[in-house]
Design an enzyme around this catalytic site. Structure first.
Site, short mmCIF file in Angstrom:
data_model
loop_
_atom_site.label_atom_id
_atom_site.label_comp_id
_atom_site.label_asym_id
_atom_site.label_seq_id
_atom_site.Cartn_x
_atom_site.Cartn_y
_atom_site.Cartn_z
N LEU A 120 0.85 -1.18 0.00
CA LEU A 120 0.00 0.00 0.00
C LEU A 120 0.88 1.22 0.00
CD1 LEU A 120 -2.79 -0.71 2.61
CD2 LEU A 120 -2.96 -0.61 0.12
N LYS A 121 0.47 2.23 -0.73
CA LYS A 121 1.20 3.48 -0.71
C LYS A 121 0.84 4.14 0.61
CE LYS A 121 2.13 7.26 -3.76
NZ LYS A 121 2.09 8.16 -2.61
N GLU A 122 1.67 3.95 1.60
CA GLU A 122 1.39 4.51 2.92
C GLU A 122 1.56 6.01 2.82
OE1 GLU A 122 0.30 3.03 5.56
OE2 GLU A 122 0.52 0.96 4.86
N GLY A 274 -3.21 4.28 -3.37
CA GLY A 274 -2.59 3.57 -4.48
C GLY A 274 -1.63 2.50 -3.96
#
Ligand code: GTP
Ligand code: MG
Length: 797
Positions: A120-122, A274
């Site tokens: 996951l795009k943290e 994203g």
């Protein structure tokens, strides 16, 4: 595989020397067309007194070929043998799908190989951790080490606190961790997610806050990084939090998965921004050699619009007013449709809340409109949404610190367009935030755009101004002038230089008088600076966010503001001024500016500008504006409260139209009682003449001619329009209402129903009453509140 089998590569002093040579050669703008910025940091607490150099390219330069390195986040140092050494190595800069040639799907399919690891795009800020030769643990952000002697609560020092905390939990020391990182020749890469420190898109409460380890990079010039399962083991061993991971073998599956998540906008029950995809990319034509390589997949339209529809639908179901800013027109239509469907099918709401039927409802609506999702997302651009017709009521709100050029940019804009400017620095005494808003509101009466010149470096300040302005004027649009502080050191350097040069030419910041004090104040603002985050409150309240770079200079920034505003609100700036005009406006703002004491613009324009303004005024069409109507404006807040309580707890059929107006945002933003409209002037020329004269004689900027108390009596409505019947408490009979029944139009069903139809409704109501089969509803206000109104002449646009 276990950690003992992790990849390893030692540093090669010659290769490092070549890297540093290449970087050093790029520190001045060379033929290469890119420029690297070098900053040296002394490491506090280092027994050897080590210092490190940070190397930074501008974001856009990473797209250029032949850079000495693509590492985003790179620190080098010299070791005891005086060799160059890489102290910290970030990831190679990676791009969104479709952003560069390599990330076009066809090329990804062609050149990459699995396994594809998706994380996951943290959304926090990146933190690098590594070990120096003298066993100092180096914790830094992308480009800064967060010197602890600095008052700034930097990202780096926030990261440092978390590292200490997690090491304490596992009973290890900083030296042990430094030794381990050094033994492996790696940089640990983590995301700092902590709402207390800085809020990002996803919520990280205390139970979720901390450092999320997402990478372990080998400290060598080329990009080499641990596979994700090793990263996770390393995270476990050293007390980090882990990021969620998904792994796929082939690229088709990856693409399908990403597109599916995009479709729903959620993954495992939470909204995601994203994914980052890690894989290998072939570095030669024969595809025998592969390097580690990342790309990202960020969700875009129409998915962001779908997500908004989903949230709004849930709000509808919960009986709350839906909140949205983007895609306003099509979203309103969708909501009308959704409301009908939900009303006809009670089961649907329950299922929807359990996340069933979300896509079906949306597709049904699109089929009904005969539109594709992408067309719907483009609807506003193609058919002119509210923003393309916006020609006034725009407030520019800087997000900045001292010396970023707020006033310069603001004054330049007033030179160019004659807009209004309110300087916080000119407001003294108590209750400044509220008075600032008042000043903005009153300038909005005479200017299409008002610049509200204040730093707003903290979120709560942004929240205050957004809320207060929208409360008084629901249709106002707030635009952020976001003086981004990505490179805090550069901002600090540039603003200090400017402010010290400015000397005493300022209301409160008088640098010539006390330099140290001023630097202290500036630091204080920088330390409190909370970056703008368009996706969460309060910054999601901005209609538009214009990103500016304080270090770029005001000329560039003014141009950016002008072109962005022109793009978003073409009617506001139909023609972008020429480069010469922009030059002159900014030059004038810098050279001729002296702080005034009042916040009226001509005081601070140059003599030349004043003359020009005078000249313009004499053939200003504004002078010939005619009276459109005379009205008593009533404080909106009280009217809303009165309506709300009139419909509270009553049976659903009576509430229905009110709820509909509220949810489709058709309740008026500002309320008034029309005394007389130009359209009826012939029916009572004498009264019209009296009002015209009064309006012409008004000295007030907002056309105020007097006051009148108004009693709210009852609200009357059918399924088209809602009107509040009022009584004018006017003992001297100064104000005559031409309409038979004095009233406030509270709202209409849609634009096809004109407010003047309130007269027809009230005439019918007088005849047939309400209830039964009249089709008219009525609620009498409890206590019949009396409000103070302002009588104003409203001029034609
Ligand atoms: P505060 O009101 O103190 O918070 O600052 P501000 O954000 O309003 O900044 P201001 O516009 O006053 O700019 C600071 C100083 O820098 C002023 O003396 C400006 O004249 C000067 N300045 C602004 N923009 C530029 C620029 O592009 N180049 C140069 N050289 N000076 C600038
Ligand atoms: Mg200023």
């Amino acid at each position: 595989m276990d950690l003992s089998k992790a990849p390893y590569c030692e540093q090669d002093p010659r290769q490092n020397a070549q890297l540093v040579r290449g970087l050093s050669a790029s520190t001045s703008k060379a033929k290469a067309g890119f420029k690297v910025k070098k900053t040296t940091f002394k490491i506090p607490g280092s027994p050897d007194g080590i210092s490190v150099d940070s190397w930074r390219f501008q974001d856009w330069d990473y797209k250029k070929p032949d850079l000495p390195t693509y590492a985003r986040g790179l620190f080098t140092t010299r070791n005891r043998r005086n060799d160059h050494e890489i102290a910290v190595r970030g990831y190679d800069k990676f791009f969104n799908v479709g952003e560069v040639s390599d990330t076009r799907w066809e090329n990804i399919k062609l050149k990459t190989r699995g396994p594809y690891e998706l994380t996951l795009k943290e959304n926090g800020c990146i933190i690098f951790i590594s070990g120096l030769e003298d066993e100092t643990l180096l914790v830094c952000s992308k480009h800064s080490t967060g010197d602890r002697s600095d008052v700034e609560v930097s990202h780096a020092s926030a990261g440092e606190r978390w590292v200490n905390k997690q090491l304490a939990t596992i009973g290890k020391t900083r030296e042990e961790f430094a030794r381990e990182l050094r033994r492996r020749n790696v940089t640990a890469v983590a995301e700092l997610c902590d709402d207390d420190f800085e809020e990002h898109i996803l919520a990280y409460g205390p139970d979720k806050a901390g450092l999320y380890l997402h990478g372990v990079n080998i400290n060598i010039p080329e990009f080499m990084t641990y596979q994700s399962h090793l990263v996770q083991q390393f995270a476990d061993e050293w007390g980090f939090r882990k990021v969620g991971l998904k792994s796929f073998d082939d690229i088709e599956t990856v693409k399908n998965f990403l597109e599916q998540v995009a479709e729903s906008g959620a993954h495992e029950g939470r909204d995601v921004e994203g994914f980052v995809v890690r894989c290998g990319i072939s570095s030669n034509a024969e595809q025998t050699q592969y390097n580690d390589w990342f790309f990202k997949y960020k969700f875009e339209e129409p998915y962001l619009m779908y997500r908004q529809w989903r949230e709004c639908t849930k709000a509808l179901i919960a009986g709350k007013p839906p909140k949205f800013k983007k895609h306003a027109k099509i979203t309103e239509e969708y909501l009308l449709y959704a409301r009908k469907r939900l009303a006809n099918d009670p089961k649907l709401s329950r299922l929807y809340n359990q996340n069933h039927g979300i896509i079906a409802l949306r597709d049904e609506f699109l089929a009904y409109k005969n539109m594709k999702g992408s067309d719907a997302a483009n609807f506003e651009n193609a058919f002119g949404n509210d923003t393309s017709s916006v020609s006034s009521d725009v407030v520019l709100v800087p997000i900045a610190t001292i010396g970023c050029g707020k006033t310069t940019v603001g004054v330049a804009l007033t030179h160019l367009f004659g807009w209004g400017l309110v300087q916080n620095d000119n407001i003294q005494g108590k209750g400044r935030p509220a008075r600032m808003v008042q000043a903005v509101m009153s300038l909005l009466m005479e200017h299409p755009v008002v610049i509200s010149d204040r730093n707003n470096s903290e979120r709560r300040e942004r929240e205050q101004i957004i809320k207060d302005i929208l409360m008084q004027h629901k249709n106002a649009r707030l635009v952020a002038l976001n003086f981004a502080h990505g490179d805090v050191d550069e901002v600090r350097r540039v603003t200090r230089e400017r402010v010290l040069k400015r000397g005493d030419n300022h209301q409160t910041i008088q640098a010539a008088t006390d330099e140290n004090k001023v630097i202290g104040i500036m630091e204080n603002f920088i330390s409190r600076f909370q970056p703008c985050n368009p996706d969460t409150s309060p910054d999601d309240g901005f209609d538009l966010i214009i990103d500016l770079d304080p270090a770029q200079g005001s000329r560039e920034n003014v141009e950016k503001v002008v072109t962005e505003l022109h793009k978003k609100y073409p009617l506001l700036i139909p023609n972008v001024p020429s480069a010469e005009d922009l030059d002159a406006a900014v030059k004038g703002a810098i050279e001729d500016y002296t702080p005034g004491i009042k916040h009226t613009i001509p005081d601070r324009t140059s003599k030349r500008e004043q003359k020009r303004a005078e000249a313009q005024k004499s053939h200003d069409p504004k002078k010939k504006k005619q009276l459109e109507y005379m009205a008593i404006s009533i404080p909106a807040k009280e009217v809303n409260v009165t309506l709300e309580s009139a419909f509270k707890g009553v049976d659903p059929p009576t509430q229905r139209f009110y709820k509909q107006l509220q949810q489709s945002r058709r309740i008026q933003a500002l309320f008034h009682v029309t005394l007389m409209h130009r359209a009826t002037s012939r029916q009572d020329p004498e009264l019209w003449q009296r009002y015209t004269t009064l309006a012409a004689e008004s000295q007030s900027v907002d056309g105020k001619v007097g006051e009148c108390e108004v009693m709210l009596e009852r609200v009357v409505f059918d399924d088209r329009i809602m009107a509040i019947v009022v009584r004018l408490l006017d003992p001297d009979e100064k104000w005559t209402c031409f309409n038979k029944i004095a009233h406030i139009t509270a709202g209409t069903r849609d634009d096809s129903v004109k407010p003047k139809e309130s007269n027809d409704l009230l005439a019918r109501w007088l005849n047939v009453g309400s209830g039964g089969d009249t089709g008219i509803g009525e609620r009498i206000f409890e206590g019949k509140p009396t409000l103070k109104g302002t009588v104003r002449g409203v001029l034609s646009q």
